[in-house]
Write a protein that holds these residues in place. Structure first.
Motif, PDB file in Angstrom:
ATOM      1  N   LEU A  32       0.839  -1.199   0.000  1.00  0.00           N
ATOM      2  CA  LEU A  32       0.000   0.000   0.000  1.00  0.00           C
ATOM      3  C   LEU A  32       0.873   1.248   0.000  1.00  0.00           C
ATOM      4  CD1 LEU A  32      -2.527  -1.051   2.811  1.00  0.00           C
ATOM      5  CD2 LEU A  32      -3.047  -0.932   0.364  1.00  0.00           C
ATOM      6  N   SER A  33       0.337   2.343  -0.516  1.00  0.00           N
ATOM      7  CA  SER A  33       1.051   3.618  -0.449  1.00  0.00           C
ATOM      8  C   SER A  33       0.814   4.247   0.924  1.00  0.00           C
ATOM      9  CB  SER A  33       0.542   4.570  -1.538  1.00  0.00           C
ATOM     10  OG  SER A  33      -0.749   5.069  -1.204  1.00  0.00           O
ATOM     11  N   PRO A  34       1.630   5.209   1.328  1.00  0.00           N
ATOM     12  CA  PRO A  34       1.439   5.858   2.631  1.00  0.00           C
ATOM     13  C   PRO A  34       0.056   6.485   2.793  1.00  0.00           C
ATOM     14  CG  PRO A  34       3.579   6.438   1.720  1.00  0.00           C
ATOM     15  CD  PRO A  34       2.838   5.708   0.642  1.00  0.00           C
ATOM     16  N   ALA A 193     -10.942  10.938   5.512  1.00  0.00           N
ATOM     17  CA  ALA A 193     -10.138   9.766   5.164  1.00  0.00           C
ATOM     18  C   ALA A 193     -10.693   9.075   3.914  1.00  0.00           C
ATOM     19  CB  ALA A 193     -10.103   8.789   6.339  1.00  0.00           C
ATOM     20  N   ILE A 194     -12.017   8.978   3.814  1.00  0.00           N
ATOM     21  CA  ILE A 194     -12.647   8.371   2.634  1.00  0.00           C
ATOM     22  C   ILE A 194     -12.334   9.191   1.382  1.00  0.00           C
ATOM     23  CG2 ILE A 194     -14.865   7.830   1.547  1.00  0.00           C
ATOM     24  CD1 ILE A 194     -15.940   7.162   4.347  1.00  0.00           C
ATOM     25  N   VAL A 195     -12.401  10.515   1.515  1.00  0.00           N
ATOM     26  CA  VAL A 195     -12.104  11.399   0.385  1.00  0.00           C
ATOM     27  C   VAL A 195     -10.665  11.182  -0.094  1.00  0.00           C
ATOM     28  CG1 VAL A 195     -11.807  13.806  -0.332  1.00  0.00           C
ATOM     29  CG2 VAL A 195     -13.787  13.149   1.062  1.00  0.00           C
ATOM     30  N   ILE A 196      -9.723  11.130   0.848  1.00  0.00           N
ATOM     31  CA  ILE A 196      -8.318  10.927   0.488  1.00  0.00           C
ATOM     32  C   ILE A 196      -8.124   9.577  -0.198  1.00  0.00           C
ATOM     33  CG2 ILE A 196      -6.000  10.526   1.427  1.00  0.00           C
ATOM     34  CD1 ILE A 196      -6.586  12.671   3.514  1.00  0.00           C
ATOM     35  N   ASP A 201      -4.796   5.503  -5.730  1.00  0.00           N
ATOM     36  CA  ASP A 201      -5.043   4.451  -6.723  1.00  0.00           C
ATOM     37  C   ASP A 201      -5.560   3.170  -6.077  1.00  0.00           C
ATOM     38  OD1 ASP A 201      -4.139   6.026  -8.845  1.00  0.00           O
ATOM     39  OD2 ASP A 201      -2.042   5.490  -8.456  1.00  0.00           O
ATOM     40  N   PHE A 202      -6.173   3.295  -4.891  1.00  0.00           N
ATOM     41  CA  PHE A 202      -6.587   2.091  -4.161  1.00  0.00           C
ATOM     42  C   PHE A 202      -7.598   1.261  -4.951  1.00  0.00           C
ATOM     43  CE2 PHE A 202      -9.380  -0.113  -1.108  1.00  0.00           C
ATOM     44  CZ  PHE A 202      -8.433  -0.933  -0.504  1.00  0.00           C
ATOM     45  N   PHE A 203      -8.493   1.916  -5.668  1.00  0.00           N
ATOM     46  CA  PHE A 203      -9.543   1.196  -6.389  1.00  0.00           C
ATOM     47  C   PHE A 203      -9.103   0.815  -7.801  1.00  0.00           C
ATOM     48  CE2 PHE A 203     -11.635   3.915  -3.229  1.00  0.00           C
ATOM     49  CZ  PHE A 203     -12.312   2.945  -2.504  1.00  0.00           C
ATOM     50  N   ASN A 204      -7.800   0.825  -8.014  1.00  0.00           N
ATOM     51  CA  ASN A 204      -7.228   0.444  -9.296  1.00  0.00           C
ATOM     52  C   ASN A 204      -6.865  -1.041  -9.274  1.00  0.00           C
ATOM     53  OD1 ASN A 204      -5.046   0.033 -11.349  1.00  0.00           O
ATOM     54  ND2 ASN A 204      -5.399   2.226 -11.712  1.00  0.00           N
ATOM     55  N   PRO A 211       1.417  -8.388  -5.347  1.00  0.00           N
ATOM     56  CA  PRO A 211       1.607  -9.637  -4.587  1.00  0.00           C
ATOM     57  C   PRO A 211       1.520  -9.477  -3.065  1.00  0.00           C
ATOM     58  CG  PRO A 211       3.671  -8.867  -5.581  1.00  0.00           C
ATOM     59  CD  PRO A 211       2.565  -8.078  -6.206  1.00  0.00           C
ATOM     60  N   ASP A 212       1.793  -8.273  -2.556  1.00  0.00           N
ATOM     61  CA  ASP A 212       1.753  -8.060  -1.104  1.00  0.00           C
ATOM     62  C   ASP A 212       0.444  -7.428  -0.626  1.00  0.00           C
ATOM     63  OD1 ASP A 212       4.430  -8.956  -0.414  1.00  0.00           O
ATOM     64  OD2 ASP A 212       5.142  -7.205  -1.527  1.00  0.00           O
ATOM     65  N   PHE A 213      -0.511  -7.231  -1.543  1.00  0.00           N
ATOM     66  CA  PHE A 213      -1.730  -6.504  -1.190  1.00  0.00           C
ATOM     67  C   PHE A 213      -2.528  -7.194  -0.083  1.00  0.00           C
ATOM     68  CE2 PHE A 213      -6.336  -5.901  -1.774  1.00  0.00           C
ATOM     69  CZ  PHE A 213      -6.417  -4.537  -1.488  1.00  0.00           C
ATOM     70  N   LYS A 214      -2.764  -8.493  -0.219  1.00  0.00           N
ATOM     71  CA  LYS A 214      -3.601  -9.203   0.745  1.00  0.00           C
ATOM     72  C   LYS A 214      -3.002  -9.169   2.151  1.00  0.00           C
ATOM     73  CE  LYS A 214      -5.870 -12.340  -2.500  1.00  0.00           C
ATOM     74  NZ  LYS A 214      -6.103 -13.760  -2.903  1.00  0.00           N
ATOM     75  N   MET A 215      -1.704  -9.430   2.255  1.00  0.00           N
ATOM     76  CA  MET A 215      -1.073  -9.405   3.572  1.00  0.00           C
ATOM     77  C   MET A 215      -1.025  -7.979   4.132  1.00  0.00           C
ATOM     78  SD  MET A 215      -0.618 -12.300   4.760  1.00  0.00           S
ATOM     79  CE  MET A 215       0.176 -11.630   6.242  1.00  0.00           C
ATOM     80  N   SER A 216      -0.871  -7.007   3.241  1.00  0.00           N
ATOM     81  CA  SER A 216      -0.880  -5.608   3.695  1.00  0.00           C
ATOM     82  C   SER A 216      -2.218  -5.267   4.321  1.00  0.00           C
ATOM     83  CB  SER A 216      -0.596  -4.663   2.522  1.00  0.00           C
ATOM     84  OG  SER A 216       0.743  -4.769   2.088  1.00  0.00           O
TER      85      SER A 216
END
Length: 292
Positions: A32-34, A193-196, A201-204, A211-216
């Protein structure tokens, strides 16, 4: 006597929870990004608090809402992003060490802005703890010469916000239920927080296919439920049953936990850091004393 025992229990449990949060942030940043991390942490925590404490916000008086909203942004919303950004360049253990500036800032802001007096022994304890922290920072810089320590500025800003937060709670929300404060905080900050999150690109599809998305996501859920929701209620309680200086001294114990996690994650540890950690413990002990 009961409060005296309880405050130490809260302090130790909070140190364990928050000391582990830095490694969780580090691991969550792999997928995930910061900004995604900060937004998701706020949203997930808010959903959990609404589920268990939404009815409690009825006890918040109208004139208290401005302080509840302010502490929401200072104590939760903005720091969630600052810590995530900082850990893109600085090790989790070093970040937790920098976070130990909170008690010093608490004393300074408490005296200059909120007129909350601290005893001589508390001030000495803070200074001793800060010396121990400085040793850890210097040694950390030596062990990690390639890290960008300009990002430490994000943590310093966050510690100032935490210090303001704890003083505001003590001065203006002393008699408000801890769960009410925590839930009220997220009433104010969950929408931003929802707006940010929507502007990241979370919904991309690329985010989900990482590969690390699920564990993140697993790490961020653990961080949100324990490191934010539960810990925030416990911290608000600790502030009310002790002093701002003692409550903020949890940041002196957190690096000890974070350093252990860092060692397990190959971040390195030295005898000099162990010595600095011992000095920190002495500072924590002195900072809780009421006697002048």
């Amino acid at each position: 006597m009961k409060n005296a025992n309880n405050k130490w229990l809260y302090l130790i449990v909070l140190a364990l929870i928050w000391g582990s949060s830095f490694i969780l942030i580090k691991k969550a940043l792999l997928g995930l990004s910061p900004y995604q991390l900060g937004a998701l942490r706020t949203i997930i925590t808010g959903i959990f608090l609404f589920a268990v404490g939404f009815n409690s916000i009825k006890s918040i008086k109208k004139y208290e809402w401005k302080w509840v909203i302010l502490t929401g942004f200072l104590g939760s919303f903005i720091p969630a992003f600052l810590f995530a950004i900082a850990e893109t360049e600085i090790d989790s253990a070093v970040t937790s060490i920098l976070n130990s500036l909170v008690p010093l800032n608490t004393v300074l802001f408490g005296f200059t802005i909120f007129k909350i007096a601290s005893t001589k022994r508390q001030v000495i304890g803070v200074i001793i703890g800060f010396i121990g922290t400085s040793i850890l920072i210097l040694k950390g810089a030596e062990l990690n010469p390639n890290q960008n320590y300009l990002f430490a500025g994000y943590i310093i800003i966050a510690t100032c916000m935490y210090a303001l937060n704890v003083n505001i709670i003590k001065k203006h929300l002393q008699h408000t239920k801890p769960l009410s404060i925590a839930t009220g905080n997220y009433v104010a900050i969950i929408i931003p927080a929802i707006v940010i999150l929507c502007f990241t690109d979370f919904f991309n599809e690329n985010t989900y296919s990482h590969p690390d998305f699920k564990m993140s996501m697993v790490y961020i859920v653990i961080l949100s439920l324990f490191g934010t929701a539960l810990a925030k209620v416990m911290f608000n309680t600790l502030v009310q049953i002790s002093t701002p200086v003692f409550a903020s001294s949890v940041t002196y114990l957190m690096p000890l936990v974070a350093l252990v996690w860092g060692l397990l994650d190959d971040e390195g540890f030295s005898l000099t850091q162990a010595f600095g950690s011992l000095i920190i413990l002495v500072g924590v002990y002195l900072s809780h004393k009421r006697k002048r």
